[in-house]
Scaffold this motif. Structure first.
Motif, mmCIF file in Angstrom:
data_model
loop_
_atom_site.group_PDB
_atom_site.id
_atom_site.type_symbol
_atom_site.label_atom_id
_atom_site.label_comp_id
_atom_site.label_asym_id
_atom_site.label_seq_id
_atom_site.Cartn_x
_atom_site.Cartn_y
_atom_site.Cartn_z
ATOM 1 N N ILE A 129 0.749 -1.236 0.146
ATOM 2 C CA ILE A 129 -0.042 -0.113 0.044
ATOM 3 C C ILE A 129 0.923 1.460 -0.033
ATOM 4 N N VAL A 130 1.723 1.317 0.910
ATOM 5 C CA VAL A 130 2.786 2.185 1.025
ATOM 6 C C VAL A 130 3.718 2.695 -0.394
ATOM 7 N N PHE A 131 4.277 1.529 -0.994
ATOM 8 C CA PHE A 131 4.942 1.846 -1.913
ATOM 9 C C PHE A 131 4.040 1.924 -3.065
ATOM 10 N N LEU A 132 2.750 1.485 -3.144
ATOM 11 C CA LEU A 132 1.929 1.681 -4.375
ATOM 12 C C LEU A 132 1.351 3.335 -4.238
ATOM 13 N N LEU A 133 1.432 3.834 -3.316
ATOM 14 C CA LEU A 133 0.913 5.115 -3.170
ATOM 15 C C LEU A 133 2.233 6.021 -3.724
ATOM 16 N N LEU A 134 3.324 5.795 -3.085
ATOM 17 C CA LEU A 134 4.462 6.241 -3.459
ATOM 18 C C LEU A 134 4.893 6.255 -4.871
ATOM 19 N N GLY A 135 4.720 4.987 -5.569
ATOM 20 C CA GLY A 135 4.811 4.833 -7.055
ATOM 21 C C GLY A 135 3.841 5.834 -7.927
ATOM 22 N N PHE A 136 2.414 6.017 -7.398
ATOM 23 C CA PHE A 136 1.638 6.876 -7.834
ATOM 24 C C PHE A 136 1.962 8.091 -8.039
ATOM 25 N N ALA A 137 2.442 8.487 -6.842
ATOM 26 C CA ALA A 137 2.911 10.317 -6.637
ATOM 27 C C ALA A 137 4.075 10.172 -7.614
ATOM 28 N N ALA A 138 5.062 9.062 -7.575
ATOM 29 C CA ALA A 138 6.182 9.438 -8.543
ATOM 30 C C ALA A 138 5.630 9.580 -9.921
ATOM 31 N N GLY A 139 4.536 8.829 -10.392
ATOM 32 C CA GLY A 139 4.036 8.656 -11.724
ATOM 33 C C GLY A 139 3.362 9.922 -12.052
ATOM 34 N N VAL A 140 2.821 10.487 -11.165
ATOM 35 C CA VAL A 140 2.056 11.895 -11.646
ATOM 36 C C VAL A 140 3.302 12.881 -11.679
ATOM 37 N N LEU A 141 4.282 12.815 -10.864
ATOM 38 C CA LEU A 141 5.243 13.984 -11.018
ATOM 39 C C LEU A 141 5.974 13.790 -12.376
ATOM 40 N N ASN A 142 6.388 12.549 -12.734
ATOM 41 C CA ASN A 142 6.968 12.272 -13.992
ATOM 42 C C ASN A 142 6.100 12.768 -15.054
ATOM 43 N N VAL A 143 4.918 12.498 -15.069
ATOM 44 C CA VAL A 143 3.863 13.218 -16.157
ATOM 45 C C VAL A 143 4.121 14.619 -16.040
ATOM 46 N N LEU A 144 3.790 15.169 -14.988
ATOM 47 C CA LEU A 144 3.870 16.647 -14.806
ATOM 48 C C LEU A 144 5.389 17.205 -15.439
ATOM 49 N N ARG A 145 6.385 16.646 -14.986
ATOM 50 C CA ARG A 145 7.621 16.979 -15.631
ATOM 51 C C ARG A 145 7.511 16.923 -17.174
ATOM 52 N N SER A 146 7.050 15.698 -17.711
ATOM 53 C CA SER A 146 6.994 15.580 -19.097
ATOM 54 C C SER A 146 6.068 16.747 -19.895
#
Length: 128
Positions: free
Chosen positions: A88-105
Motif C-alpha cells: 500500500i505504501v509503495f503503491l501510493l509512492l509509485g502513484f505520486a512518482a508517476g504523477v510527478l513524471n507526467v507533470l515534468r514531461s
C-alpha cells in the motif's frame, strides 16, 4: 525570310507587358495558395501523430511509476513479512512518482537542476 521575322515581331507586339505581368501574378498567387494548403496539411498530420506519441509517452510514464512502486512494495512485504502495508505504501509512492513524471514531461513542473543535486554550492559555482 524577312516576312517570317516580321510575323514573329507582330505576335510579340500583340501581347502587352501588362497582361503578362497579370498572368504571372495570378500564377504566383495560385502557387502561394497551394504552398499554404500543403503546409497546413503537413502540420495537421504531424500534430496528430505527435499528439498520439505524447499521449503514449505520458501514459507509459505514469503506468511505469505505479508498477515499479507496486513491485517494490510487494518485494518489501515478502522480505519483511508485513503483508499489505508495504504494498500500500509503495503503491501510493509509485502513484505520486508517476504523477510527478507526467507533470515534468508535460512541462508543468520544472526539471530538477543537476548542479543543485550534486551537493555543490550553487552560489559558489556562479562566482568562479
Amino acid at each position: 525570310m524577312s516576312s517570317q521575322d516580321d510575323g514573329n515581331k507582330d505576335r510579340k507586339d500583340d501581347v502587352p507587358e501588362a497582361g503578362l505581368s497579370e498572368r504571372r501574378a495570378q500564377l504566383n498567387r495560385k502557387l502561394e495558395d497551394l504552398a499554404v494548403a500543403e503546409t497546413k496539411a503537413a502540420r495537421k498530420s504531424q500534430s496528430n501523430s505527435s499528439g498520439y506519441a505524447q499521449a503514449m509517452k505520458l501514459s507509459s510514464e505514469f503506468i511505469a511509476g505505479v508498477l515499479v512502486g507496486a513491485g517494490i512494495g510487494w518485494v518489501a512485504d515478502q522480505w519483511l513479512g508485513t503483508s499489505p502495508l508495504g504494498l500500500i505504501v509503495f503503491l501510493l509512492l509509485g502513484f505520486a512518482a508517476g504523477v510527478l513524471n507526467v507533470l515534468r514531461s508535460a512541462g508543468v513542473v520544472e526539471q530538477p537542476d543537476p548542479r543543485a543535486q550534486g551537493g555543490k554550492d550553487v552560489q559558489k559555482d556562479r562566482t568562479d
